[in-house]
Design a protein around this motif. Structure first.
Motif, PDB file in Angstrom:
ATOM      1  N   THR A 134       0.116   4.139   0.801  1.00 30.34           N
ATOM      2  CA  THR A 134      -0.237   5.027   1.912  1.00 30.34           C
ATOM      3  C   THR A 134       0.378   4.569   3.232  1.00 30.34           C
ATOM      4  OG1 THR A 134      -2.341   5.461   0.802  1.00 30.34           O
ATOM      5  CG2 THR A 134      -2.161   6.141   3.097  1.00 30.34           C
ATOM      6  N   CYS A 135       0.262   3.261   3.540  1.00 25.80           N
ATOM      7  CA  CYS A 135       0.722   2.789   4.856  1.00 25.80           C
ATOM      8  C   CYS A 135       1.781   1.691   4.762  1.00 25.80           C
ATOM      9  CB  CYS A 135      -0.467   2.299   5.680  1.00 25.80           C
ATOM     10  SG  CYS A 135      -1.181   0.760   5.078  1.00 25.80           S
ATOM     11  N   CYS A 161       0.837  -1.198   0.000  1.00 27.28           N
ATOM     12  CA  CYS A 161       0.000   0.000   0.000  1.00 27.28           C
ATOM     13  C   CYS A 161       0.879   1.257   0.000  1.00 27.28           C
ATOM     14  CB  CYS A 161      -0.901  -0.014   1.239  1.00 27.28           C
ATOM     15  SG  CYS A 161      -1.860   1.486   1.435  1.00 27.28           S
ATOM     16  N   CYS A 167      -5.956  -3.004   4.719  1.00 31.94           N
ATOM     17  CA  CYS A 167      -5.817  -1.792   5.534  1.00 31.94           C
ATOM     18  C   CYS A 167      -6.937  -0.800   5.266  1.00 31.94           C
ATOM     19  CB  CYS A 167      -4.471  -1.130   5.273  1.00 31.94           C
ATOM     20  SG  CYS A 167      -4.220  -0.661   3.547  1.00 31.94           S
ATOM     21  N   HIS A 172      -7.216   1.222   2.694  1.00 35.86           N
ATOM     22  CA  HIS A 172      -6.837   2.289   1.771  1.00 35.86           C
ATOM     23  C   HIS A 172      -7.164   1.884   0.334  1.00 35.86           C
ATOM     24  CE1 HIS A 172      -3.873   3.398   5.111  1.00 35.86           C
ATOM     25  NE2 HIS A 172      -4.733   4.393   5.029  1.00 35.86           N
TER      26      HIS A 172
HETATM   27 ZN   LIG Z   1      -2.816   1.167   3.547  1.00 33.07          ZN
END
Ligand SMILES: [Zn+2]
Length: 74
Positions: free
Chosen positions: A31-32, A29, A60, A62
């Motif tokens: 984002t994370c 991901c 997650c 996202h």
């Molecule tokens: Zn994520």
């Protein structure tokens, strides 16, 4: 690090659909950094093109945009 080969819609700089492209991306991901879901091939029809693209859901939560994928080659 997991590398995944997926098929995504290919667009020109105006955002117009111009076909399909196979890309290799880092499968985490953006984002994370979490693990992304298993890609599923799904039918895609747009502007007279018939094909399949990969879609997936991340644990997650996202939502990953194609342009945010790492290793995105176009
Ligand atoms: Zn994520």
């Amino acid at each position: 690090m997991t590398i995944q080969k997926i098929t995504i819609p290919k667009r020109d700089f105006n955002g117009y659909f111009v076909g399909f492209s196979k890309i290799k991306v880092v499968w985490e991901c953006p984002t994370c950094g979490g693990k992304m879901g298993e890609p599923q091939l799904t039918p895609h029809v747009e502007d007279g093109f018939h094909g399949s693209i990969h879609a997936w859901e991340n644990q997650c939560g996202h939502v990953t945009k194609y342009e945010d994928l790492k290793g995105h080659m176009q």
